[in-house]
Motif scaffolding. Structure first.
Motif, PDB file in Angstrom:
ATOM      1  N   LEU A 188     -11.899 -51.443 -17.446  1.00 45.12           N
ATOM      2  CA  LEU A 188     -11.182 -50.185 -17.260  1.00 45.12           C
ATOM      3  C   LEU A 188     -11.154 -49.748 -15.795  1.00 45.12           C
ATOM      4  O   LEU A 188     -10.113 -49.366 -15.273  1.00 45.12           O
ATOM      5  N   LEU A 189     -12.300 -49.808 -15.149  1.00 44.00           N
ATOM      6  CA  LEU A 189     -12.399 -49.244 -13.793  1.00 44.00           C
ATOM      7  C   LEU A 189     -11.882 -50.185 -12.708  1.00 44.00           C
ATOM      8  O   LEU A 189     -11.391 -49.742 -11.672  1.00 44.00           O
ATOM      9  N   VAL A 190     -12.040 -51.471 -12.927  1.00 47.98           N
ATOM     10  CA  VAL A 190     -11.670 -52.434 -11.895  1.00 47.98           C
ATOM     11  C   VAL A 190     -10.465 -53.267 -12.347  1.00 47.98           C
ATOM     12  O   VAL A 190      -9.516 -53.473 -11.595  1.00 47.98           O
ATOM     13  N   GLY A 191     -10.520 -53.730 -13.591  1.00 47.83           N
ATOM     14  CA  GLY A 191      -9.506 -54.663 -14.080  1.00 47.83           C
ATOM     15  C   GLY A 191      -8.114 -54.051 -14.125  1.00 47.83           C
ATOM     16  O   GLY A 191      -7.172 -54.610 -13.548  1.00 47.83           O
ATOM     17  N   TYR A 192      -7.991 -52.933 -14.808  1.00 48.26           N
ATOM     18  CA  TYR A 192      -6.642 -52.373 -14.958  1.00 48.26           C
ATOM     19  C   TYR A 192      -6.013 -52.009 -13.608  1.00 48.26           C
ATOM     20  O   TYR A 192      -4.881 -52.428 -13.332  1.00 48.26           O
ATOM     21  N   PRO A 193      -6.713 -51.260 -12.737  1.00 49.05           N
ATOM     22  CA  PRO A 193      -6.088 -50.948 -11.440  1.00 49.05           C
ATOM     23  C   PRO A 193      -5.710 -52.194 -10.633  1.00 49.05           C
ATOM     24  O   PRO A 193      -4.659 -52.246 -10.003  1.00 49.05           O
ATOM     25  N   LEU A 194      -6.569 -53.220 -10.689  1.00 52.01           N
ATOM     26  CA  LEU A 194      -6.234 -54.428  -9.926  1.00 52.01           C
ATOM     27  C   LEU A 194      -5.083 -55.195 -10.552  1.00 52.01           C
ATOM     28  O   LEU A 194      -4.296 -55.839  -9.855  1.00 52.01           O
ATOM     29  N   MET A 195      -4.975 -55.112 -11.867  1.00 54.11           N
ATOM     30  CA  MET A 195      -3.852 -55.772 -12.546  1.00 54.11           C
ATOM     31  C   MET A 195      -2.538 -55.139 -12.073  1.00 54.11           C
ATOM     32  O   MET A 195      -1.579 -55.838 -11.729  1.00 54.11           O
ATOM     33  N   VAL A 196      -2.510 -53.807 -12.051  1.00 50.67           N
ATOM     34  CA  VAL A 196      -1.315 -53.102 -11.566  1.00 50.67           C
ATOM     35  C   VAL A 196      -1.029 -53.506 -10.112  1.00 50.67           C
ATOM     36  O   VAL A 196       0.115 -53.760  -9.721  1.00 50.67           O
ATOM     37  N   THR A 197      -2.092 -53.606  -9.321  1.00 49.17           N
ATOM     38  CA  THR A 197      -1.931 -53.944  -7.907  1.00 49.17           C
ATOM     39  C   THR A 197      -1.357 -55.351  -7.732  1.00 49.17           C
ATOM     40  O   THR A 197      -0.387 -55.550  -7.003  1.00 49.17           O
ATOM     41  N   GLU A 198      -1.982 -56.316  -8.424  1.00 48.04           N
ATOM     42  CA  GLU A 198      -1.511 -57.702  -8.245  1.00 48.04           C
ATOM     43  C   GLU A 198      -0.066 -57.853  -8.696  1.00 48.04           C
ATOM     44  O   GLU A 198       0.750 -58.487  -8.008  1.00 48.04           O
ATOM     45  N   ILE A 199       0.261 -57.278  -9.847  1.00 45.53           N
ATOM     46  CA  ILE A 199       1.638 -57.423 -10.333  1.00 45.53           C
ATOM     47  C   ILE A 199       2.596 -56.787  -9.327  1.00 45.53           C
ATOM     48  O   ILE A 199       3.656 -57.339  -9.017  1.00 45.53           O
ATOM     49  N   SER A 200       2.202 -55.642  -8.777  1.00 50.37           N
ATOM     50  CA  SER A 200       3.073 -54.966  -7.806  1.00 50.37           C
ATOM     51  C   SER A 200       3.253 -55.800  -6.538  1.00 50.37           C
ATOM     52  O   SER A 200       4.362 -55.904  -6.010  1.00 50.37           O
ATOM     53  N   VAL A 201       2.166 -56.388  -6.055  1.00 49.53           N
ATOM     54  CA  VAL A 201       2.264 -57.223  -4.846  1.00 49.53           C
ATOM     55  C   VAL A 201       3.256 -58.363  -5.083  1.00 49.53           C
ATOM     56  O   VAL A 201       4.117 -58.660  -4.241  1.00 49.53           O
ATOM     57  N   GLY A 202       3.160 -58.983  -6.249  1.00 47.03           N
ATOM     58  CA  GLY A 202       4.075 -60.084  -6.550  1.00 47.03           C
ATOM     59  C   GLY A 202       5.497 -59.601  -6.722  1.00 47.03           C
ATOM     60  O   GLY A 202       6.446 -60.195  -6.201  1.00 47.03           O
ATOM     61  N   LYS A 203       5.648 -58.503  -7.443  1.00 48.90           N
ATOM     62  CA  LYS A 203       6.992 -58.036  -7.776  1.00 48.90           C
ATOM     63  C   LYS A 203       7.745 -57.597  -6.524  1.00 48.90           C
ATOM     64  O   LYS A 203       8.920 -57.903  -6.348  1.00 48.90           O
ATOM     65  N   ILE A 204       7.048 -56.906  -5.634  1.00 50.59           N
ATOM     66  CA  ILE A 204       7.746 -56.368  -4.465  1.00 50.59           C
ATOM     67  C   ILE A 204       8.096 -57.465  -3.465  1.00 50.59           C
ATOM     68  O   ILE A 204       9.091 -57.370  -2.759  1.00 50.59           O
ATOM     69  N   THR A 205       7.283 -58.537  -3.418  1.00 55.97           N
ATOM     70  CA  THR A 205       7.541 -59.571  -2.414  1.00 55.97           C
ATOM     71  C   THR A 205       8.270 -60.792  -2.971  1.00 55.97           C
ATOM     72  O   THR A 205       8.836 -61.564  -2.198  1.00 55.97           O
ATOM     73  N   SER A 206       8.224 -61.002  -4.274  1.00 57.40           N
ATOM     74  CA  SER A 206       8.740 -62.247  -4.889  1.00 57.40           C
ATOM     75  C   SER A 206       8.166 -63.489  -4.225  1.00 57.40           C
ATOM     76  O   SER A 206       8.886 -64.450  -3.972  1.00 57.40           O
ATOM     77  N   ARG A 207       6.898 -63.485  -3.949  1.00 58.43           N
ATOM     78  CA  ARG A 207       6.286 -64.637  -3.285  1.00 58.43           C
ATOM     79  C   ARG A 207       5.010 -65.079  -3.990  1.00 58.43           C
ATOM     80  O   ARG A 207       4.424 -64.328  -4.747  1.00 58.43           O
ATOM     81  N   ASN A 208       4.578 -66.267  -3.614  1.00 58.68           N
ATOM     82  CA  ASN A 208       3.254 -66.759  -4.004  1.00 58.68           C
ATOM     83  C   ASN A 208       2.207 -65.917  -3.268  1.00 58.68           C
ATOM     84  O   ASN A 208       2.543 -65.194  -2.328  1.00 58.68           O
ATOM     85  N   PRO A 209       0.925 -66.010  -3.682  1.00 61.31           N
ATOM     86  CA  PRO A 209      -0.084 -65.125  -3.080  1.00 61.31           C
ATOM     87  C   PRO A 209      -0.166 -65.193  -1.555  1.00 61.31           C
ATOM     88  O   PRO A 209      -0.292 -64.156  -0.904  1.00 61.31           O
ATOM     89  N   VAL A 210      -0.089 -66.395  -0.990  1.00 60.49           N
ATOM     90  CA  VAL A 210      -0.179 -66.482   0.471  1.00 60.49           C
ATOM     91  C   VAL A 210       1.049 -65.818   1.110  1.00 60.49           C
ATOM     92  O   VAL A 210       0.933 -64.963   1.997  1.00 60.49           O
ATOM     93  N   GLY A 211       2.227 -66.179   0.619  1.00 59.80           N
ATOM     94  CA  GLY A 211       3.463 -65.630   1.166  1.00 59.80           C
ATOM     95  C   GLY A 211       3.564 -64.125   0.947  1.00 59.80           C
ATOM     96  O   GLY A 211       4.120 -63.405   1.785  1.00 59.80           O
TER      97      GLY A 211
END
Ligand code: PFF
Length: 447
Positions: free
Chosen positions: A52-75
């Motif tokens: 709840l405290l770490v997983g959910y917020p980071l899940m939102v963060t990771e998906i957002s990072v990918g969605k906004i950039t359309s890139r692999n993690p390094v890119g």
């Protein structure tokens, strides 16, 4: 920014793929044995809190990072912070992808081998512990099954037919869920099961240690596929109009439900059958066949169970391979096929010492851990939490929590995240994960 990139055809497609990544061996094999070693109920509480405290917020963060950039993690980190070293966070994720898949595939190979063992009836002596040890300590069979599993994973990624498998698992995973419920009923009605339920639900606070807390955080990251950019990669194939917060809630919710149910299937039986909950990585492979053996139609359920566990493992493994493949395809311009084959091959080789650690290399140990457990420790209890910590720092320092929150909330969807997100991601997560990592590792290496 959405170049000529493939995209999920629907919101459901994304949720299925990401849930497929999250639900895997981690929920059944890893969750049960790590919970067993770390005191059961206390572990369950810590694990749930971290989801709840770490997983959910980071899940939102990771998906957002990918969605906004359309890139692999390094890119993605490169795109969000040109000319800074933040891309190293993505590189750390790619590194974790190599390590995790190399041992994940070994355990998935055990699961495949267990399909055949289940068909053959597990031998008549009912010595399930002996069967497990016999299998993992043989030299060739685990390597061959590891190879078969890697070939399946490589093939799916190379041919890009991942969507098909995702759709199939839409039907198969509810069946796995159903089988878990059947296992639970049998398990909790075995004579002597009460002790196992107590072990799983009544916390013994004297077990509390940094080691246990680190194990719970590591399991939360591993199970949710967080900290290495798998969710960044999957988010990168998401259309602009698709929602982030609701999808993240579905993924985290379904994943936790499967793990928690697996505990109810396993621990009551462990105690009823006089086994040791802290037995280690073999726990699920020894207990589950033993429970099926006590059940009408258990023969068929057992076969079905290991088939479904293997399918769940495949849908997770493709997300691991996809992270490393997306990296070389985007950044180095390799073709998908070449990338899948070459990197899959490297991962296959990397896995071999991990399985030989139970046979030819059984004398080798690091801080008392065998080779497979060492890989797991490096990935799950060091690299993933560190990756998550750095992603939170990236948001706090560079991208700003408010921007992520506004981005995530801008897509249509019922769930809007509030300012609590800013507090968690900017302060609580870096401090808490950092603290647990440092003290957890100190206590671990002190012995
Ligand atoms: N979440 C998967 C499981 O629980 O089996 C394992 C995993 C997949 C971990 C993808 C990390 C990852 F990026």
């Amino acid at each position: 920014m959405k170049k000529d990139r493939e995209q999920w055809t629907s919101r459901l497609g994304f949720i299925l793929a990401a849930t497929g990544s999250a639900v895997g061996l981690g929920n059944i094999w890893r969750f049960s044995y790590v919970a067993g070693v770390n005191g059961g109920a206390l572990f369950l509480i810590l694990y749930t809190a971290f989801i709840l405290l770490v997983g959910y917020p980071l899940m939102v963060t990771e998906i957002s990072v990918g969605k906004i950039t359309s890139r692999n993690p390094v890119g993605a980190f490169k795109a969000l912070s040109e000319g800074t070293p933040w891309w190293l966070v993505g590189a750390l994720g790619v590194f974790a992808g190599f390590i995790i898949l190399s041992f994940y595939s070994i355990v998935a190979g055990w699961s495949l081998a267990y399909v055949i063992k289940a068909v053959r009836g597990f031998g008549s002596d009912m010595d399930f512990a002996g069967t497990f040890v016999g299998h993992i300590s043989s030299v060739w069979p685990p390597i061959i099954w590891h190879g078969i599993f890697m070939l399946i994973t490589i093939g799916l990624i190379a041919m890009g037919v991942v969507n098909g498998i995702q759709r199939a698992s839409k039907i198969l995973m509810p069946v796995l869920f159903g089988l878990l419920l059947i296992l639970i009923i049998r398990s909790i009605t075995l004579p002597g099961a009460g002790e196992g339920i107590a072990f799983y639900l009544k916390p013994d606070l004297s077990e509390l240690s940094f080691n246990t807390i680190l194990a719970a955080i590591g399991q939360a990251f591993f199970s949710l596929s967080l900290g290495m950019g798998a969710m960044i990669t999957y988010g990168s194939y998401l259309k602009d109009k698709e929602d982030v917060n609701g999808s993240a809630a579905w993924i985290a919710g379904l994943d936790s439900a499967v793990a928690i149910l697996a505990g109810f299937a396993i621990f009551p039986a462990v105690f009823a059958l006089n086994m040791d909950p802290a037995a280690g990585p073999g726990l699920a492979f020894i207990t589950i066949p033993a429970v099926f053996a006590q059940m009408p139609l258990g023969y068929f359920f057992g076969i079905l169970f290991f088939i479904l566990l293997s399918v769940a493992a495949v849908t997770s493994a493709i997300s691991l391979l996809e992270v490393v493949v997306a990296w070389v395809v985007d950044e180095k311009g390799w073709s998908r096929k070449k990338a899948a084959l070459m990197l899959g091959g490297v991962i296959f080789l990397l896995g071999i010492p991990a399985t030989l650690g139970y046979s030819l290399l059984s004398g080798v140990s690091f801080f008392g851990l065998d080779i497979l457990d060492t890989y797991d420790l490096i990935a799950s209890e060091i690299t993933l939490p560190l990756g998550g910590l750095l992603m939170a720092l990236f948001v706090g320092i560079k991208w700003k929590a408010r921007s992520v929150r506004e981005f995530a909330n801008s897509a249509p969807g019922m769930i809007k995240i509030g300012k609590w997100y800013d507090v968690l991601i900017t302060y609580l997560i870096p401090v808490m994960v950092g603290f647990v990592l440092i003290f957890g590792l100190i206590s671990k290496f002190r012995g």
